[in-house]
Scaffold this motif. Structure first.
Motif, PDB file in Angstrom:
ATOM      1  N   VAL A  12     -11.787  -2.158   1.885  1.00 18.89           N
ATOM      2  CA  VAL A  12     -11.590  -0.823   2.445  1.00 18.89           C
ATOM      3  C   VAL A  12     -10.169  -0.726   2.986  1.00 18.89           C
ATOM      4  O   VAL A  12      -9.750  -1.549   3.813  1.00 18.89           O
ATOM      5  CB  VAL A  12     -12.611  -0.542   3.569  1.00 18.89           C
ATOM      6  CG1 VAL A  12     -12.299   0.769   4.267  1.00 18.89           C
ATOM      7  CG2 VAL A  12     -14.029  -0.523   2.988  1.00 18.89           C
ATOM      8  N   LEU A  13      -9.422   0.257   2.492  1.00 17.95           N
ATOM      9  CA  LEU A  13      -8.048   0.495   2.949  1.00 17.95           C
ATOM     10  C   LEU A  13      -8.035   1.719   3.849  1.00 17.95           C
ATOM     11  O   LEU A  13      -8.398   2.820   3.427  1.00 17.95           O
ATOM     12  CB  LEU A  13      -7.140   0.731   1.731  1.00 17.95           C
ATOM     13  CG  LEU A  13      -5.706   1.213   2.008  1.00 17.95           C
ATOM     14  CD1 LEU A  13      -4.894   0.163   2.763  1.00 17.95           C
ATOM     15  CD2 LEU A  13      -5.008   1.569   0.681  1.00 17.95           C
ATOM     16  N   ARG A  14      -7.614   1.528   5.099  1.00 17.69           N
ATOM     17  CA  ARG A  14      -7.563   2.622   6.062  1.00 17.69           C
ATOM     18  C   ARG A  14      -6.130   3.139   6.162  1.00 17.69           C
ATOM     19  O   ARG A  14      -5.220   2.389   6.533  1.00 17.69           O
ATOM     20  CB  ARG A  14      -8.036   2.089   7.413  1.00 17.69           C
ATOM     21  CG  ARG A  14      -7.681   2.932   8.614  1.00 17.69           C
ATOM     22  CD  ARG A  14      -8.410   4.242   8.648  1.00 17.69           C
ATOM     23  NE  ARG A  14      -8.516   4.754  10.004  1.00 17.69           N
ATOM     24  CZ  ARG A  14      -9.031   5.936  10.294  1.00 17.69           C
ATOM     25  NH1 ARG A  14      -9.481   6.725   9.335  1.00 17.69           N
ATOM     26  NH2 ARG A  14      -9.110   6.335  11.533  1.00 17.69           N
ATOM     27  N   LEU A  15      -5.937   4.417   5.864  1.00 11.41           N
ATOM     28  CA  LEU A  15      -4.610   5.036   5.908  1.00 11.41           C
ATOM     29  C   LEU A  15      -4.375   5.755   7.231  1.00 11.41           C
ATOM     30  O   LEU A  15      -5.314   6.244   7.863  1.00 11.41           O
ATOM     31  CB  LEU A  15      -4.486   6.101   4.814  1.00 11.41           C
ATOM     32  CG  LEU A  15      -4.726   5.695   3.366  1.00 11.41           C
ATOM     33  CD1 LEU A  15      -4.627   6.934   2.479  1.00 11.41           C
ATOM     34  CD2 LEU A  15      -3.728   4.635   2.938  1.00 11.41           C
ATOM     35  N   GLY A  16      -3.103   5.866   7.601  1.00 13.52           N
ATOM     36  CA  GLY A  16      -2.687   6.798   8.653  1.00 13.52           C
ATOM     37  C   GLY A  16      -3.231   6.525  10.039  1.00 13.52           C
ATOM     38  O   GLY A  16      -3.438   7.448  10.827  1.00 13.52           O
ATOM     39  N   HIS A  17      -3.453   5.265  10.360  1.00 17.89           N
ATOM     40  CA  HIS A  17      -3.956   4.921  11.690  1.00 17.89           C
ATOM     41  C   HIS A  17      -2.894   5.174  12.764  1.00 17.89           C
ATOM     42  O   HIS A  17      -1.770   4.705  12.654  1.00 17.89           O
ATOM     43  CB  HIS A  17      -4.358   3.442  11.691  1.00 17.89           C
ATOM     44  CG  HIS A  17      -4.699   2.907  13.041  1.00 17.89           C
ATOM     45  ND1 HIS A  17      -5.868   3.229  13.687  1.00 17.89           N
ATOM     46  CD2 HIS A  17      -4.020   2.079  13.881  1.00 17.89           C
ATOM     47  CE1 HIS A  17      -5.897   2.613  14.859  1.00 17.89           C
ATOM     48  NE2 HIS A  17      -4.793   1.910  15.004  1.00 17.89           N
TER      49      HIS A  17
END
Lengths: 183, 183
Positions: A12-17
């Motif tokens: 899972v790649l989390r963007l824009g944290h």
């Protein structure tokens, strides 16, 4: 099943944290990734030590395998993933309904990268994704969207994941709390 | 289906909200309640105007019906709900597996109150609940747990909810964003 299920790798790649406001939501995204069958979590951009440490603590207590990376370039990660033969699923409320496409995605044996954005996601990800998938067409939560998508991908089998390592385990209970030490 | 489905009323009660750290997670809980078929959200204790306003804005734009209350006593609310003939489902990682009990809960026609805690939940709720339900026995997220429980309760039918009012609607799309104005 083992984390990653029949695909070997589901990340899972989390963007824009944004560390000042997303700490808890991003931690929930990572823990949902682990609990619903992914085997790794990747945080784009920043390395938020608070998030990384929270997730590692859960893995140490409750088991894995589950890897955590941070500070990567999202675009480069997506390109690398595809060049390595994996496919990319971008969760967005504007995509195609999960119940229509999850069976197709599940039937493909390729490694899967699930991309989860925060508020605003660049066009790049809509274009590079093999699948833009929506969990309902109402605004709600990337945490819920990820849980539902992984539930459909693994057809509910995440509940039988066998975690190795860790030392805690919950036993079902009608009215109390039963936590056991493993092994 | 309409919000509330065959039960008429399905409400979500959020316990233990701490405005300084839970604003976004609690907002996600409320939006998941709406998107997955509940017809009301109740915030125990404080009245966090940030949360209440965010949810009301979503209802104004995307439709309802969906009610928001705040500042109630959780214990009194649960007792009232049961005295009124409704049943209480408490989501906790220590409960009985959702896939085993959701069909039983779904088969009962009673109004349902779904209780979602933050970090620490008082014993009272474990004892007063008709059902203590776990969505997996791993630590993850109350946002994901609520989504999965409502998904099982409504057997995935939440995706066909017909919201009235509001002026925005998303149309499915393979690669872009398509938002229409209603009516």
């Amino acid at each position: 099943m083992k984390p990653g299920g029949p695909y070997g790798d589901v990340y899972v790649l989390r963007l824009g944290h944004r560390p000042e406001r997303d700490k808890r939501v991003t931690t929930h995204v990572a823990l949902v990734a682990r609990a619903f069958g992914a085997n790794g979590f990747v945080l784009e951009g920043v390395c938020d030590e608070g998030v990384v440490e929270s997730v590692r603590r859960v893995v140490a207590r409750w088991g894995g395998p589950f890897t955590v990376e941070c500070g990567v370039s999202g675009r480069r990660y997506v390109r690398m993933w595809r060049e390595g033969g994996g496919e990319v699923v971008h969760l967005t409320m504007y995509g195609v309904n999960v119940d229509d496409v999850a069976p197709v995605i599940a039937a493909s044996p390729r490694r899967k990268l699930v991309v989860v954005g925060a508020e605003k996601v660049e066009r790049f990800y809509y274009e590079e994704a093999d699948w833009n998938v929506s969990v309902g067409t109402q605004p709600h939560s990337e945490v819920a969207a990820l849980a539902l998508f992984l539930d459909r991908l693994f057809r509910g089998e995440w509940r039988f994941i066998d975690y190795s390592g860790g030392f805690l385990r919950v036993m079902e209970s009608q009215r109390g709390k039963r936590v056991e030490r493993k092994g």
